[in-house]
Motif scaffolding. Sequence first.
Motif, PDB file in Angstrom:
ATOM      1  N   ARG A  15      -3.891 -11.210  -2.402  1.00  0.00           N
ATOM      2  CA  ARG A  15      -3.355 -10.098  -1.620  1.00  0.00           C
ATOM      3  C   ARG A  15      -1.880 -10.330  -1.311  1.00  0.00           C
ATOM      4  O   ARG A  15      -1.470 -11.455  -1.057  1.00  0.00           O
ATOM      5  CB  ARG A  15      -4.121  -9.933  -0.306  1.00  0.00           C
ATOM      6  CG  ARG A  15      -5.549  -9.439  -0.494  1.00  0.00           C
ATOM      7  CD  ARG A  15      -6.253  -9.279   0.854  1.00  0.00           C
ATOM      8  NE  ARG A  15      -7.588  -8.762   0.696  1.00  0.00           N
ATOM      9  CZ  ARG A  15      -7.894  -7.467   0.665  1.00  0.00           C
ATOM     10  NH1 ARG A  15      -6.920  -6.580   0.790  1.00  0.00           N
ATOM     11  NH2 ARG A  15      -9.128  -7.059   0.531  1.00  0.00           N
ATOM     12  N   PHE A  16      -1.128  -9.256  -1.343  1.00  0.00           N
ATOM     13  CA  PHE A  16       0.290  -9.304  -0.997  1.00  0.00           C
ATOM     14  C   PHE A  16       0.553  -8.218   0.035  1.00  0.00           C
ATOM     15  O   PHE A  16       0.398  -7.029  -0.253  1.00  0.00           O
ATOM     16  CB  PHE A  16       1.162  -9.086  -2.238  1.00  0.00           C
ATOM     17  CG  PHE A  16       2.629  -8.916  -1.929  1.00  0.00           C
ATOM     18  CD1 PHE A  16       3.352  -9.941  -1.332  1.00  0.00           C
ATOM     19  CD2 PHE A  16       3.293  -7.733  -2.234  1.00  0.00           C
ATOM     20  CE1 PHE A  16       4.700  -9.789  -1.048  1.00  0.00           C
ATOM     21  CE2 PHE A  16       4.643  -7.571  -1.953  1.00  0.00           C
ATOM     22  CZ  PHE A  16       5.339  -8.613  -1.357  1.00  0.00           C
ATOM     23  N   ASP A  17       0.894  -8.614   1.243  1.00  0.00           N
ATOM     24  CA  ASP A  17       1.164  -7.655   2.307  1.00  0.00           C
ATOM     25  C   ASP A  17       2.569  -7.914   2.839  1.00  0.00           C
ATOM     26  O   ASP A  17       2.787  -8.846   3.623  1.00  0.00           O
ATOM     27  CB  ASP A  17       0.143  -7.787   3.438  1.00  0.00           C
ATOM     28  CG  ASP A  17       0.307  -6.700   4.491  1.00  0.00           C
ATOM     29  OD1 ASP A  17       1.200  -5.845   4.323  1.00  0.00           O
ATOM     30  OD2 ASP A  17      -0.454  -6.703   5.484  1.00  0.00           O
ATOM     31  N   PRO A  18       3.550  -7.125   2.397  1.00  0.00           N
ATOM     32  CA  PRO A  18       4.933  -7.385   2.800  1.00  0.00           C
ATOM     33  C   PRO A  18       5.288  -6.849   4.178  1.00  0.00           C
ATOM     34  O   PRO A  18       6.396  -7.058   4.648  1.00  0.00           O
ATOM     35  CB  PRO A  18       5.733  -6.645   1.722  1.00  0.00           C
ATOM     36  CG  PRO A  18       4.857  -5.476   1.392  1.00  0.00           C
ATOM     37  CD  PRO A  18       3.442  -5.970   1.499  1.00  0.00           C
ATOM     38  N   TYR A  19       4.354  -6.135   4.817  1.00  0.00           N
ATOM     39  CA  TYR A  19       4.665  -5.468   6.075  1.00  0.00           C
ATOM     40  C   TYR A  19       4.039  -6.180   7.271  1.00  0.00           C
ATOM     41  O   TYR A  19       3.052  -6.895   7.153  1.00  0.00           O
ATOM     42  CB  TYR A  19       4.161  -4.025   6.052  1.00  0.00           C
ATOM     43  CG  TYR A  19       4.797  -3.160   5.000  1.00  0.00           C
ATOM     44  CD1 TYR A  19       6.170  -2.980   4.945  1.00  0.00           C
ATOM     45  CD2 TYR A  19       4.011  -2.502   4.055  1.00  0.00           C
ATOM     46  CE1 TYR A  19       6.763  -2.180   3.991  1.00  0.00           C
ATOM     47  CE2 TYR A  19       4.590  -1.697   3.085  1.00  0.00           C
ATOM     48  CZ  TYR A  19       5.960  -1.544   3.068  1.00  0.00           C
ATOM     49  OH  TYR A  19       6.529  -0.741   2.119  1.00  0.00           O
ATOM     50  N   PHE A 116       8.037   2.112  -2.284  1.00  0.00           N
ATOM     51  CA  PHE A 116       7.923   0.842  -1.550  1.00  0.00           C
ATOM     52  C   PHE A 116       8.671   1.072  -0.236  1.00  0.00           C
ATOM     53  O   PHE A 116       9.736   0.525  -0.016  1.00  0.00           O
ATOM     54  CB  PHE A 116       8.535  -0.290  -2.355  1.00  0.00           C
ATOM     55  CG  PHE A 116       8.239  -1.666  -1.812  1.00  0.00           C
ATOM     56  CD1 PHE A 116       7.456  -1.855  -0.681  1.00  0.00           C
ATOM     57  CD2 PHE A 116       8.757  -2.786  -2.441  1.00  0.00           C
ATOM     58  CE1 PHE A 116       7.195  -3.117  -0.184  1.00  0.00           C
ATOM     59  CE2 PHE A 116       8.506  -4.065  -1.963  1.00  0.00           C
ATOM     60  CZ  PHE A 116       7.721  -4.230  -0.831  1.00  0.00           C
ATOM     61  N   PRO A 117       8.117   1.918   0.642  1.00  0.00           N
ATOM     62  CA  PRO A 117       8.900   2.455   1.771  1.00  0.00           C
ATOM     63  C   PRO A 117       9.259   1.418   2.823  1.00  0.00           C
ATOM     64  O   PRO A 117       8.596   0.385   2.970  1.00  0.00           O
ATOM     65  CB  PRO A 117       7.982   3.534   2.351  1.00  0.00           C
ATOM     66  CG  PRO A 117       6.621   3.138   1.921  1.00  0.00           C
ATOM     67  CD  PRO A 117       6.760   2.451   0.596  1.00  0.00           C
ATOM     68  N   TYR A 118      10.338   1.731   3.532  1.00  0.00           N
ATOM     69  CA  TYR A 118      10.633   0.983   4.749  1.00  0.00           C
ATOM     70  C   TYR A 118       9.509   1.265   5.747  1.00  0.00           C
ATOM     71  O   TYR A 118       9.192   2.422   6.014  1.00  0.00           O
ATOM     72  CB  TYR A 118      11.953   1.439   5.370  1.00  0.00           C
ATOM     73  CG  TYR A 118      13.179   1.153   4.566  1.00  0.00           C
ATOM     74  CD1 TYR A 118      13.656  -0.148   4.405  1.00  0.00           C
ATOM     75  CD2 TYR A 118      13.899   2.188   3.963  1.00  0.00           C
ATOM     76  CE1 TYR A 118      14.797  -0.407   3.675  1.00  0.00           C
ATOM     77  CE2 TYR A 118      15.048   1.939   3.224  1.00  0.00           C
ATOM     78  CZ  TYR A 118      15.488   0.638   3.086  1.00  0.00           C
ATOM     79  OH  TYR A 118      16.617   0.383   2.360  1.00  0.00           O
ATOM     80  N   TYR A 119       8.923   0.203   6.288  1.00  0.00           N
ATOM     81  CA  TYR A 119       7.880   0.412   7.315  1.00  0.00           C
ATOM     82  C   TYR A 119       8.600   0.595   8.646  1.00  0.00           C
ATOM     83  O   TYR A 119       8.612  -0.274   9.504  1.00  0.00           O
ATOM     84  CB  TYR A 119       6.923  -0.770   7.350  1.00  0.00           C
ATOM     85  CG  TYR A 119       5.753  -0.590   8.291  1.00  0.00           C
ATOM     86  CD1 TYR A 119       5.085   0.630   8.371  1.00  0.00           C
ATOM     87  CD2 TYR A 119       5.310  -1.635   9.078  1.00  0.00           C
ATOM     88  CE1 TYR A 119       4.018   0.795   9.220  1.00  0.00           C
ATOM     89  CE2 TYR A 119       4.243  -1.482   9.942  1.00  0.00           C
ATOM     90  CZ  TYR A 119       3.588  -0.264  10.006  1.00  0.00           C
ATOM     91  OH  TYR A 119       2.530  -0.094  10.855  1.00  0.00           O
ATOM     92  N   SER A 120       9.224   1.764   8.774  1.00  0.00           N
ATOM     93  CA  SER A 120      10.070   2.033   9.928  1.00  0.00           C
ATOM     94  C   SER A 120       9.891   3.487  10.356  1.00  0.00           C
ATOM     95  O   SER A 120      10.006   4.401   9.539  1.00  0.00           O
ATOM     96  CB  SER A 120      11.539   1.761   9.572  1.00  0.00           C
ATOM     97  OG  SER A 120      12.368   1.943  10.670  1.00  0.00           O
TER      98      SER A 120
END
Length: 227
Positions: A15-19, A116-120
Amino acid sequence: MDVQQQVRSAAIEHRFDPYEDNGGTCLAIAGEDFCIIASDTRQSNGYSINSRYAPKTYKVSETSVLATTGFHADGLTLVKRLDQRLEWYRHAHEKEMSTPALAQLLSITLYQKRFFPYYSFCLLGGLDPEGKGAVYSFDPVGSFERETYRAGGSAASLIQPFLDNQVGWKNQENADKSLPDLETALRLTKDAFTSATERDIHTGDCLEIFVVTKDGVKVEQYQLKRD
């Protein structure tokens, strides 16, 4: 095939979770000739507090202020990218970008990263070219609308109904339904965050209030709960 060989040959899921959701809350209220944008300074991860002073609100021009919640690193990256674009605009046109134009630029910037949105989650507040207060709310992929008031972040579900009642005059009979003056808007902002910190562990420590008027941007700090 023995048990160890079966284990080694089994598929392994990676799993890859960048947020990461770093909590925090922001709000914006537009008046007849001013706009208030405020946020707390707590940065957290679950039940851990990473920092008690990690600002989420940034002055991006002489008439506009941006507040972000969600993943703090993405918020910082987004602000840096906007600062660069605004600097180019100043050099090319020798003037500040207006708040409505900046809202459109922010929407395009977010939409360009839609895969690959900004989580903002952003709130942009300031004055429009006519000198009236303006608030723009955004989702992470750039959809936005102009509003009179809006809350965002981890305590939004607590603050938004309060603003609906006290600023939007919803569910009130014989209400004045006029825009609040600056003193009233400041009081409501402080009351909203003071109440939210009683129920939301991700909001607290210090409240930064940015007030945008024709005279510029002023910043005020107000202490919140630290537990």
